[in-house]
Scaffold this motif. Sequence first.
Motif, PDB file in Angstrom:
ATOM      1  N   MET A 146     -57.308  -0.423  -5.571  1.00  0.00           N
ATOM      2  CA  MET A 146     -56.233  -1.316  -5.109  1.00  0.00           C
ATOM      3  C   MET A 146     -55.792  -2.540  -6.011  1.00  0.00           C
ATOM      4  SD  MET A 146     -56.860  -1.359  -1.115  1.00  0.00           S
ATOM      5  CE  MET A 146     -56.339   0.200  -0.071  1.00  0.00           C
ATOM      6  N   ALA A 147     -56.949  -3.138  -6.619  1.00  0.00           N
ATOM      7  CA  ALA A 147     -56.694  -4.315  -7.564  1.00  0.00           C
ATOM      8  C   ALA A 147     -55.852  -3.921  -8.591  1.00  0.00           C
ATOM      9  CB  ALA A 147     -58.083  -4.714  -7.854  1.00  0.00           C
ATOM     10  N   ASP A 148     -55.976  -2.519  -9.200  1.00  0.00           N
ATOM     11  CA  ASP A 148     -55.237  -2.301 -10.241  1.00  0.00           C
ATOM     12  C   ASP A 148     -53.885  -1.767 -10.060  1.00  0.00           C
ATOM     13  OD1 ASP A 148     -57.200  -3.135 -12.174  1.00  0.00           O
ATOM     14  OD2 ASP A 148     -58.532  -1.194 -11.919  1.00  0.00           O
ATOM     15  N   ASN A 149     -53.704  -1.460  -8.759  1.00  0.00           N
ATOM     16  CA  ASN A 149     -52.206  -0.749  -8.261  1.00  0.00           C
ATOM     17  C   ASN A 149     -51.454  -1.448  -7.313  1.00  0.00           C
ATOM     18  OD1 ASN A 149     -52.494   2.213  -9.697  1.00  0.00           O
ATOM     19  ND2 ASN A 149     -54.768   1.600  -9.223  1.00  0.00           N
ATOM     20  N   THR A 199     -55.183 -11.672   6.301  1.00  0.00           N
ATOM     21  CA  THR A 199     -56.179 -11.275   6.016  1.00  0.00           C
ATOM     22  C   THR A 199     -57.535 -12.174   6.436  1.00  0.00           C
ATOM     23  OG1 THR A 199     -57.276 -10.501   3.465  1.00  0.00           O
ATOM     24  CG2 THR A 199     -56.210 -12.573   3.902  1.00  0.00           C
ATOM     25  N   GLY A 200     -58.658 -11.471   6.468  1.00  0.00           N
ATOM     26  CA  GLY A 200     -59.517 -12.083   7.042  1.00  0.00           C
ATOM     27  C   GLY A 200     -59.678 -12.386   8.581  1.00  0.00           C
ATOM     28  N   THR A 201     -58.959 -11.388   9.279  1.00  0.00           N
ATOM     29  CA  THR A 201     -58.735 -11.591  10.638  1.00  0.00           C
ATOM     30  C   THR A 201     -59.674 -10.512  11.425  1.00  0.00           C
ATOM     31  OG1 THR A 201     -56.179 -12.097  10.507  1.00  0.00           O
ATOM     32  CG2 THR A 201     -56.902 -11.191  12.462  1.00  0.00           C
ATOM     33  N   ALA A 217     -64.857 -10.782   1.953  1.00  0.00           N
ATOM     34  CA  ALA A 217     -64.441  -9.736   0.899  1.00  0.00           C
ATOM     35  C   ALA A 217     -62.943 -10.240   1.089  1.00  0.00           C
ATOM     36  CB  ALA A 217     -64.383  -8.575   1.625  1.00  0.00           C
ATOM     37  N   ALA A 218     -62.317 -10.714   2.102  1.00  0.00           N
ATOM     38  CA  ALA A 218     -60.880 -11.133   2.401  1.00  0.00           C
ATOM     39  C   ALA A 218     -60.772 -12.296   1.177  1.00  0.00           C
ATOM     40  CB  ALA A 218     -60.653 -11.474   3.796  1.00  0.00           C
ATOM     41  N   ALA A 244     -58.222 -11.588  -2.043  1.00  0.00           N
ATOM     42  CA  ALA A 244     -56.884 -11.971  -1.773  1.00  0.00           C
ATOM     43  C   ALA A 244     -56.113 -12.227  -3.129  1.00  0.00           C
ATOM     44  CB  ALA A 244     -56.931 -13.315  -1.146  1.00  0.00           C
ATOM     45  N   ARG A 245     -56.719 -12.689  -4.254  1.00  0.00           N
ATOM     46  CA  ARG A 245     -56.119 -12.875  -5.615  1.00  0.00           C
ATOM     47  C   ARG A 245     -55.422 -11.306  -6.193  1.00  0.00           C
ATOM     48  NH1 ARG A 245     -61.415 -13.962  -9.075  1.00  0.00           N
ATOM     49  NH2 ARG A 245     -62.009 -14.743  -6.982  1.00  0.00           N
TER      50      ARG A 245
END
Length: 275
Positions: A129-132, A247-249, A169-170, A174-175
């Motif tokens: 996901m980080a790359d896409n 996020t982080g919820t 992890a959230a 997030a970045r």
Amino acid sequence: MGNELAGKIAVVTGGASGLGSAMVERFVAEGARVVVGDIDAEKGQALAARCGAAALFRVIDAGDPGRLEQLVDLAVQEFGGLHIMCNNAGISGKMHKSILDDDFADFQHVMSVNVLGVMAGTRLAARHMADNGGGSIINLSSVGGVQAGGGVMTYRASKAAVIHFTKSAAIELARYDVRVNCIAPGNIPTDLLAKASGTMSPEKAGRLTRAMRDMMNRDRPLPREGTPEDVAEAAVYFAGDRSRYLTGTVLAVDGGTTAGKPVMRRSTDAADGKP
């Protein structure tokens, strides 16, 4: 049902039955294509058959990071990507009379599935996901990880760990526009409780299950019992664009159980069948 997840590709671990199968079927109904992983080949294959071309099934042990990687690879190779990772697989461990009788013999197994499986699944999905362009990761905890109580101590500890890991992890992901959220179901009828009492005689296990269900019903403010579909509804929300700023919820799907004890019903209401 609509097209809230149209064009999205998901992986659901522990997806062959219970909460997992409800999420898979709801994801498909909302337009997603889903890779399902579970140790139960018979139920998993039957689920994939019901979902048709929108679902693929593979036998995996969620406590084995190498097998989890196969699910992510399959989603990318066969469906073209990965937008949603639902780390749902979980086990309860054996139920003991009290912590004084617990030998912790199943500690490593419970932790490997409930905690390592979630951590590894999150990492594997996030790498793609980080790359896409980002994505949504949904981790399944339990009200047992939110609210302290007696019994199944290793299970409770594992589900509390899932909540803390999800929030951590959230923050880190997030970045990359990768959202990591958590669902904490409670008082949802599944076979998890029956499996926890599997070492008991059928009669004793049945009595224990009924007693615990009665206690859960008394502790739940909402009068109706929850269903796997209620949890699936929450998963669709986190998976789709409506929750793009969340996020982080940690969302408790528990009929109000973790909010507090229900107000005692008035005798006149009870006689009239009113809550």
